[in-house]
Design an enzyme around this catalytic site. Structure first.
Site, mmCIF file in Angstrom:
data_model
loop_
_atom_site.group_PDB
_atom_site.id
_atom_site.type_symbol
_atom_site.label_atom_id
_atom_site.label_comp_id
_atom_site.label_asym_id
_atom_site.label_seq_id
_atom_site.Cartn_x
_atom_site.Cartn_y
_atom_site.Cartn_z
ATOM 1 N N SER A 11 0.787 -1.331 -0.165
ATOM 2 C CA SER A 11 -0.217 0.072 -0.137
ATOM 3 C C SER A 11 1.035 1.288 0.062
ATOM 4 C CB SER A 11 -0.894 0.171 1.337
ATOM 5 O OG SER A 11 -0.068 0.145 2.281
ATOM 6 N N ASP A 59 -1.205 -1.814 -3.890
ATOM 7 C CA ASP A 59 -2.661 -1.983 -3.387
ATOM 8 C C ASP A 59 -3.146 -0.396 -3.335
ATOM 9 O OD1 ASP A 59 -4.992 -3.083 -2.268
ATOM 10 O OD2 ASP A 59 -3.958 -3.162 -0.334
ATOM 11 N N HIS A 70 -13.418 -3.277 4.612
ATOM 12 C CA HIS A 70 -12.081 -3.096 5.128
ATOM 13 C C HIS A 70 -11.722 -3.062 6.707
ATOM 14 C CE1 HIS A 70 -10.776 -1.637 0.887
ATOM 15 N NE2 HIS A 70 -10.076 -2.427 1.028
ATOM 16 N N GLY A 71 -10.458 -3.795 7.161
ATOM 17 C CA GLY A 71 -10.364 -3.537 8.566
ATOM 18 C C GLY A 71 -10.454 -4.724 9.421
#
Ligand code: G3H
Ligand code: 13P
Ligand code: ZN
Length: 311
Positions: free
Chosen positions: A50, A82, A180-181
């Site tokens: 990322s 990403d 996400h997460g």
């Protein structure tokens, strides 16, 4: 073998009814844990980076770590950006040796997303690099940006053919209910991926590789270790693994997992430091974190993705 693109791995995954794991890397122990697991499971793998990882570890260090893993394992490994948010970061990764980039234009209008994605595709394809685009918006936390459930939106199947034709992307990330997460989905709820949307998209894009982001399952065993060793993580249930397995049998060829890796690494480090408070040797506690990452990835490859023994 050198780093590869995702073209061949996605073709085989589509035909074979499995998905390739795309795991986020931030340091040496995570790279080693993932690639040792892939080697033991005889599976190709995607290592993804990322913007935050590039900032933390620096592009050149991550590149060398991944090259070392390729040499050590002799596996087909793709190195992927990403959530690239603009042309410049995609260009930097393409010029800097990545074999795949994601341009995430999902926060833009449909027209602006197409224009940005096409610009990246033109640059990438001229240099032998493949591109993932995104349509639809996932809920959850991504690079410190929190997308609320109200601001999230499922991918509209009516848009996918035009998007793929106009941009020339090699794969498409879609929103069908993942998030996400590590805090996704409250205990007591019943998360359900929208397989009807996935089916409609794959009907409109036959043979085309689909990508799922936000696919961590918030593995309870690691959360329990963290909380038993001084952590205070809230309860969450993640994406059900049987639904991911189902998606992998369909058009989904790439499944992104990051939060589960973070939980595994943190569990190992916390457990080791609590067991021996006098320990101040990073090698001994990072080694346990690396081992948990390896066990997690091997389990995902075999029991969720289904890409084991595909080489
Ligand atoms: O989807 C985002 C990934 O989990 C990367 O997270 O931006 O904190 O590295 P990061
Ligand atoms: P998780 O937070 O569910 O691991 O998702 C990771 C991801 O989508 C990276 O792009
Ligand atoms: Zn993501």
């Amino acid at each position: 073998m050198p780093l590869v693109t995702t073209t061949e791995m996605f073709k085989k995954a589509y035909e074979g009814g499995y998905a390739i794991g795309a795991f986020n890397v931030n340091n040496m122990e995570i790279v080693q844990g993932i690639t040792e697991a892939a080697r033991e499971a005889n599976s190709p793998v995607i290592l993804q980076v990322s913007a935050g990882a590039r900032k933390y570890a620096k592009h050149a260090y991550l590149m060398k770590l991944v090259e070392a893993a390729v040499a050590d394992t002799d596996l087909p490994i793709a190195l992927h950006l990403d959530h690239g948010e603009d042309f410049e970061i995609c260009k930097a990764c393409i010029d800097g040796g990545f074999t795949s980039v994601m341009i995430d234009g999902s926060k833009h209008s449909f027209e602006d997303n197409i224009a940005l994605t096409k610009k990246v595709v033109d640059y990438a394809h001229a240099r032998g690099v493949v591109v993932e685009g995104e349509l639809g918006r996932l809920a959850g936390i991504e690079d410190d940006v929190k997308v609320s459930a109200a601001d999230s939106s499922y991918t509209d199947p009516n848009q996918v053919e035009e998007f793929v034709r106009a941009t020339g992307v090699d794969s498409l990330a879609i929103a069908i209910g993942t998030s996400h997460g590590a805090f996704k989905f409250k205990p007591g709820t019943n998360p359900q991926l929208r397989f009807d949307i996935l089916e409609e998209i794959s009907r409109r894009l036959p043979g085309f590789p689909i990508v799922l982001h936000g696919a961590s399952s918030v593995t309870p065993s690691y959360v329990d270790i963290i909380n038993a060793n001084g952590g205070q993580l809230k309860d969450a249930i993640g994406v059900p693994e049987d639904q991911l397995r189902q998606a992998a049998k369909m058009a989904v060829c790439k499944i992104n997992i990051d939060s589960d890796l973070r939980l595994a690494m943190t569990a190992g480090v916390r457990q080791q430091l609590m067991a021996d408070p006098a320990n101040f040797d990073p090698r001994s506690y990072l080694k346990v974190g690396r081992q948990y990452v390896k066990e997690l990835v091997k389990d995902k490859i075999i029991n969720v993705l289904g890409s084991n023994d595909s080489l």
